[in-house]
Write a protein that holds these residues in place. Structure first.
Motif, PDB file in Angstrom:
ATOM      1  N   THR A  29      35.572  38.519  35.950  1.00  0.00           N
ATOM      2  CA  THR A  29      36.236  39.830  35.908  1.00  0.00           C
ATOM      3  C   THR A  29      37.160  40.064  37.095  1.00  0.00           C
ATOM      4  O   THR A  29      38.067  40.888  37.010  1.00  0.00           O
ATOM      5  CB  THR A  29      35.196  40.967  35.861  1.00  0.00           C
ATOM      6  N   HIS A  30      36.935  39.400  38.221  1.00  0.00           N
ATOM      7  CA  HIS A  30      37.745  39.660  39.421  1.00  0.00           C
ATOM      8  C   HIS A  30      37.924  38.385  40.241  1.00  0.00           C
ATOM      9  O   HIS A  30      37.084  37.490  40.184  1.00  0.00           O
ATOM     10  CB  HIS A  30      37.066  40.688  40.346  1.00  0.00           C
ATOM     11  N   LYS A  77      34.370  40.970  52.053  1.00  0.00           N
ATOM     12  CA  LYS A  77      33.507  42.166  52.133  1.00  0.00           C
ATOM     13  C   LYS A  77      33.775  43.107  50.975  1.00  0.00           C
ATOM     14  O   LYS A  77      32.847  43.610  50.343  1.00  0.00           O
ATOM     15  CB  LYS A  77      33.759  42.902  53.453  1.00  0.00           C
ATOM     16  N   ASP A  78      35.079  43.344  50.699  1.00  0.00           N
ATOM     17  CA  ASP A  78      35.441  44.202  49.560  1.00  0.00           C
ATOM     18  C   ASP A  78      34.898  43.604  48.264  1.00  0.00           C
ATOM     19  O   ASP A  78      34.405  44.315  47.390  1.00  0.00           O
ATOM     20  CB  ASP A  78      36.970  44.306  49.425  1.00  0.00           C
ATOM     21  N   ALA A  79      34.996  42.271  48.170  1.00  0.00           N
ATOM     22  CA  ALA A  79      34.561  41.607  46.935  1.00  0.00           C
ATOM     23  C   ALA A  79      33.065  41.804  46.724  1.00  0.00           C
ATOM     24  O   ALA A  79      32.620  42.143  45.628  1.00  0.00           O
ATOM     25  CB  ALA A  79      34.903  40.118  47.001  1.00  0.00           C
ATOM     26  N   ILE A  80      32.284  41.611  47.781  1.00  0.00           N
ATOM     27  CA  ILE A  80      30.822  41.751  47.627  1.00  0.00           C
ATOM     28  C   ILE A  80      30.457  43.212  47.361  1.00  0.00           C
ATOM     29  O   ILE A  80      29.600  43.503  46.525  1.00  0.00           O
ATOM     30  CB  ILE A  80      30.074  41.208  48.868  1.00  0.00           C
ATOM     31  N   GLU A  81      31.166  44.140  48.045  1.00  0.00           N
ATOM     32  CA  GLU A  81      30.842  45.555  47.820  1.00  0.00           C
ATOM     33  C   GLU A  81      31.150  45.970  46.383  1.00  0.00           C
ATOM     34  O   GLU A  81      30.369  46.681  45.746  1.00  0.00           O
ATOM     35  CB  GLU A  81      31.583  46.444  48.821  1.00  0.00           C
ATOM     36  N   LEU A  82      32.277  45.506  45.867  1.00  0.00           N
ATOM     37  CA  LEU A  82      32.618  45.814  44.475  1.00  0.00           C
ATOM     38  C   LEU A  82      31.546  45.240  43.542  1.00  0.00           C
ATOM     39  O   LEU A  82      31.058  45.911  42.629  1.00  0.00           O
ATOM     40  CB  LEU A  82      33.986  45.210  44.139  1.00  0.00           C
ATOM     41  N   GLN A 135      28.515  47.631  38.599  1.00  0.00           N
ATOM     42  CA  GLN A 135      27.923  46.781  37.561  1.00  0.00           C
ATOM     43  C   GLN A 135      28.589  46.996  36.200  1.00  0.00           C
ATOM     44  O   GLN A 135      28.492  46.142  35.324  1.00  0.00           O
ATOM     45  CB  GLN A 135      26.430  47.078  37.437  1.00  0.00           C
ATOM     46  N   ARG A 136      29.272  48.149  36.032  1.00  0.00           N
ATOM     47  CA  ARG A 136      29.907  48.405  34.728  1.00  0.00           C
ATOM     48  C   ARG A 136      31.111  47.494  34.506  1.00  0.00           C
ATOM     49  O   ARG A 136      31.327  46.997  33.407  1.00  0.00           O
ATOM     50  CB  ARG A 136      30.358  49.862  34.625  1.00  0.00           C
ATOM     51  N   GLN A 137      31.899  47.311  35.571  1.00  0.00           N
ATOM     52  CA  GLN A 137      33.141  46.546  35.408  1.00  0.00           C
ATOM     53  C   GLN A 137      33.022  45.101  35.871  1.00  0.00           C
ATOM     54  O   GLN A 137      33.837  44.266  35.506  1.00  0.00           O
ATOM     55  CB  GLN A 137      34.292  47.222  36.201  1.00  0.00           C
ATOM     56  N   CYS A 138      32.039  44.824  36.734  1.00  0.00           N
ATOM     57  CA  CYS A 138      31.972  43.510  37.373  1.00  0.00           C
ATOM     58  C   CYS A 138      31.002  42.582  36.690  1.00  0.00           C
ATOM     59  O   CYS A 138      29.872  42.956  36.417  1.00  0.00           O
ATOM     60  CB  CYS A 138      31.443  43.650  38.793  1.00  0.00           C
ATOM     61  N   CYS A 139      31.441  41.353  36.500  1.00  0.00           N
ATOM     62  CA  CYS A 139      30.470  40.319  36.164  1.00  0.00           C
ATOM     63  C   CYS A 139      30.647  39.256  37.236  1.00  0.00           C
ATOM     64  O   CYS A 139      30.133  39.404  38.353  1.00  0.00           O
ATOM     65  CB  CYS A 139      30.690  39.797  34.748  1.00  0.00           C
ATOM     66  N   LYS A 140      31.414  38.203  36.975  1.00  0.00           N
ATOM     67  CA  LYS A 140      31.589  37.182  38.009  1.00  0.00           C
ATOM     68  C   LYS A 140      32.837  37.489  38.833  1.00  0.00           C
ATOM     69  O   LYS A 140      33.922  37.699  38.292  1.00  0.00           O
ATOM     70  CB  LYS A 140      31.695  35.795  37.370  1.00  0.00           C
ATOM     71  N   VAL A 141      32.655  37.559  40.147  1.00  0.00           N
ATOM     72  CA  VAL A 141      33.751  37.781  41.088  1.00  0.00           C
ATOM     73  C   VAL A 141      33.984  36.462  41.826  1.00  0.00           C
ATOM     74  O   VAL A 141      33.050  35.891  42.401  1.00  0.00           O
ATOM     75  CB  VAL A 141      33.399  38.897  42.092  1.00  0.00           C
ATOM     76  N   LEU A 142      35.236  35.972  41.786  1.00  0.00           N
ATOM     77  CA  LEU A 142      35.563  34.701  42.443  1.00  0.00           C
ATOM     78  C   LEU A 142      36.242  34.951  43.784  1.00  0.00           C
ATOM     79  O   LEU A 142      36.916  35.969  43.975  1.00  0.00           O
ATOM     80  CB  LEU A 142      36.489  33.859  41.562  1.00  0.00           C
ATOM     81  N   LEU A 143      36.085  34.017  44.703  1.00  0.00           N
ATOM     82  CA  LEU A 143      36.826  34.003  45.971  1.00  0.00           C
ATOM     83  C   LEU A 143      37.751  32.795  45.933  1.00  0.00           C
ATOM     84  O   LEU A 143      37.346  31.705  45.525  1.00  0.00           O
ATOM     85  CB  LEU A 143      35.869  33.856  47.157  1.00  0.00           C
ATOM     86  N   THR A 144      38.995  32.994  46.375  1.00  0.00           N
ATOM     87  CA  THR A 144      39.925  31.866  46.462  1.00  0.00           C
ATOM     88  C   THR A 144      40.106  31.484  47.924  1.00  0.00           C
ATOM     89  O   THR A 144      40.142  32.349  48.804  1.00  0.00           O
ATOM     90  CB  THR A 144      41.300  32.219  45.846  1.00  0.00           C
ATOM     91  N   PHE A 145      40.178  30.186  48.174  1.00  0.00           N
ATOM     92  CA  PHE A 145      40.347  29.667  49.549  1.00  0.00           C
ATOM     93  C   PHE A 145      41.659  28.904  49.643  1.00  0.00           C
ATOM     94  O   PHE A 145      42.109  28.311  48.660  1.00  0.00           O
ATOM     95  CB  PHE A 145      39.178  28.738  49.897  1.00  0.00           C
ATOM     96  N   ALA A 186      35.164  29.821  44.868  1.00  0.00           N
ATOM     97  CA  ALA A 186      33.717  30.025  44.956  1.00  0.00           C
ATOM     98  C   ALA A 186      33.366  31.281  44.174  1.00  0.00           C
ATOM     99  O   ALA A 186      34.204  32.165  43.988  1.00  0.00           O
ATOM    100  CB  ALA A 186      33.279  30.152  46.413  1.00  0.00           C
ATOM    101  N   GLY A 187      32.129  31.346  43.696  1.00  0.00           N
ATOM    102  CA  GLY A 187      31.688  32.504  42.921  1.00  0.00           C
ATOM    103  C   GLY A 187      30.635  33.295  43.690  1.00  0.00           C
ATOM    104  O   GLY A 187      29.796  32.706  44.374  1.00  0.00           O
ATOM    105  N   ILE A 188      30.714  34.619  43.564  1.00  0.00           N
ATOM    106  CA  ILE A 188      29.713  35.474  44.215  1.00  0.00           C
ATOM    107  C   ILE A 188      28.553  35.692  43.246  1.00  0.00           C
ATOM    108  O   ILE A 188      28.750  36.016  42.068  1.00  0.00           O
ATOM    109  CB  ILE A 188      30.326  36.831  44.617  1.00  0.00           C
ATOM    110  N   CYS A 189      27.354  35.506  43.761  1.00  0.00           N
ATOM    111  CA  CYS A 189      26.134  35.620  42.957  1.00  0.00           C
ATOM    112  C   CYS A 189      25.245  36.682  43.607  1.00  0.00           C
ATOM    113  O   CYS A 189      25.375  36.965  44.805  1.00  0.00           O
ATOM    114  CB  CYS A 189      25.448  34.259  42.944  1.00  0.00           C
TER     115      CYS A 189
END
Ligand code: NAI
Ligand code: MN
Ligand code: ZN
Length: 337
Positions: free
Chosen positions: A308-309, A317-322, A327-337, A34-37
């Motif tokens: 990016t991650h 929680k760590d993923a959403i906080e990052l 914003q400099r390093q992060c674009c799309k952060v994925l979650l694996t299940f 899943a992707g965090i938006c």
């Protein structure tokens, strides 16, 4: 099963929930990625006016069909699918003119109804879009963000002759850049943002010229080069941008708005009518999953450039906080299940 639930603003809990039983016409998807938006973070923080709590967030997700409800062909079991989060009625005015994304009874998975940040999710069978074997899991989970770009560009039919200006080099600006360069072969795509690292990502996604308008004047730079954009997309979404876009646009240009700001934009009509500008807005996607699946099959876009991650879902929680803080390093952060 485990589900990521926003119980109320600022309270995220990984809950134990019973496995969903797909209703008639639905399937159950065993979620893999899943992707965090931005909207997930807005629901988490209580800033989304449409959200009801408690809510399983997540509207960008990919997995495998593992159960089907009444009336759904059992041949669908085991299919790899990405889920279109837009659920529409199919018969209201909006649906009848090809805008199910603004359906009178619009339901968006992860916003109005429980979404995909969960080990399993029940969704309407027609929203579970089959992914060809040639498309990887990681690309499949990125289809939803690219459908936003398909919707934006679908309104304006870009051509190779266009000079495009994109405000914002966040995920939404970058998917738009990739669509304009990769799909429509637009000659010149200019991207403006305040963050140099994000502008560097825009260049990797194909932007021809990037401008940091935090320390330079965009109007002055365009004027110096005699450039009048023929297509402007506001993927930064500050209410002040519309008037600047109207001023900078070429006569006959198209402007696309993506923002949901409730603050007024001050605009001068003469600037619009005098140049006969067309102003469009774009929300979510109107049946654009097949379009983006085709783009991926043909290799016209590259979602890897935006990822990016990746985190295991237990660390959401760590993923959403990052995602929120960096914003400099992060674009799309994925979650694996
Ligand atoms: P983001 O916050 O990651 O990116 C926005 C970027 O715009 C940032 O890099 C920021 O530095 C830049 N920016 C802000 N003000 C600017 C200005 N005046 N000039 C130039 N750059 C500026 O957000 P994301 O995820 O890329 O989404 C962008 C916007 O699109 C958000 O406002 C979001 O609500 C909206 N959105 C709309 C959708 C739709 O279907 N209409 C779907 C998804 C997002
Ligand atoms: Mn999204
Ligand atoms: Zn409808």
């Amino acid at each position: 099963m485990k589900s990521i639930v926003i119980q109320r603003p600022n309270t995220l809990v990984i809950e134990d929930r019973p496995l969903p039983t797909p209703a008639a016409g639905e399937v159950s998807v065993k979620v893999k990625l899943a992707g965090i938006c931005g909207s997930d973070s807005h629901i988490y923080r209580g800033h989304n006016p449409f959200a009801k709590y408690p809510r399983v967030i997540g509207h960008e997700f990919f997995g495998v069909i593992d159960a089907v409800g009444d009336g759904v062909d059992t041949a669908r079991l085991g299919q790899r699918v990405s889920v279109d989060p837009v659920i529409s009625c199919g018969h209201c005015y909006q649906c009848s003119v090809g805008k199910p994304n603004v359906c009178a009874s619009l339901v968006v998975l992860g916003v109005h109804r429980d979404g995909g940040f969960s080990e399993y999710a029940a969704v309407p069978a027609k929203n579970a879009k089959v992914i060809p074997d040639a498309i990887s899991d990681k690309h499949a989970v990125m289809i939803e963000p690219f459908t936003i770009a398909a919707n934006v560009t679908g309104h304006v039919s870009p051509t190779e002759q266009d000079v495009a200006l994109i405000y914002g080099a966040g995920p939404m600006g970058l998917v738009t850049v990739q669509a304009l360069k990769g799909v429509y072969k637009v000659k010149q795509v200019i991207v403006v943002d305040r963050i140099d690292e994000r502008l560097a990502m825009a260049q990797r996604s194909g932007a021809d010229w990037v401008i940091n308008n935090g320390n330079q004047s965009l109007p002055a730079l365009l004027e110096e080069k005699g450039i009048k954009p023929t297509l402007i997309v506001d993927a930064a979404c500050h209410p002040s941008i519309l008037q600047e876009a109207i001023t900078l646009a070429s006569p006959g240009a198209r402007i696309v708005l993506m923002g949901f700001s409730s603050e007024p934009s001050q605009i001068v009509q003469q600037g619009i009518t005098g140049k006969e500008l067309s102003i469009f807005s774009s929300r979510l996607n109107a049946n654009k999953f097949p379009v983006v699946i085709d783009w991926l099959t043909k290799g016209l876009i590259d979602p890897d450039k935006l990822i990016t991650h990746a985190f295991e879902y237990q660390h959401v929680k760590d993923a959403i906080e990052l995602f929120e803080k960096d914003q400099r390093q992060c674009c799309k952060v994925l979650l694996t299940f």
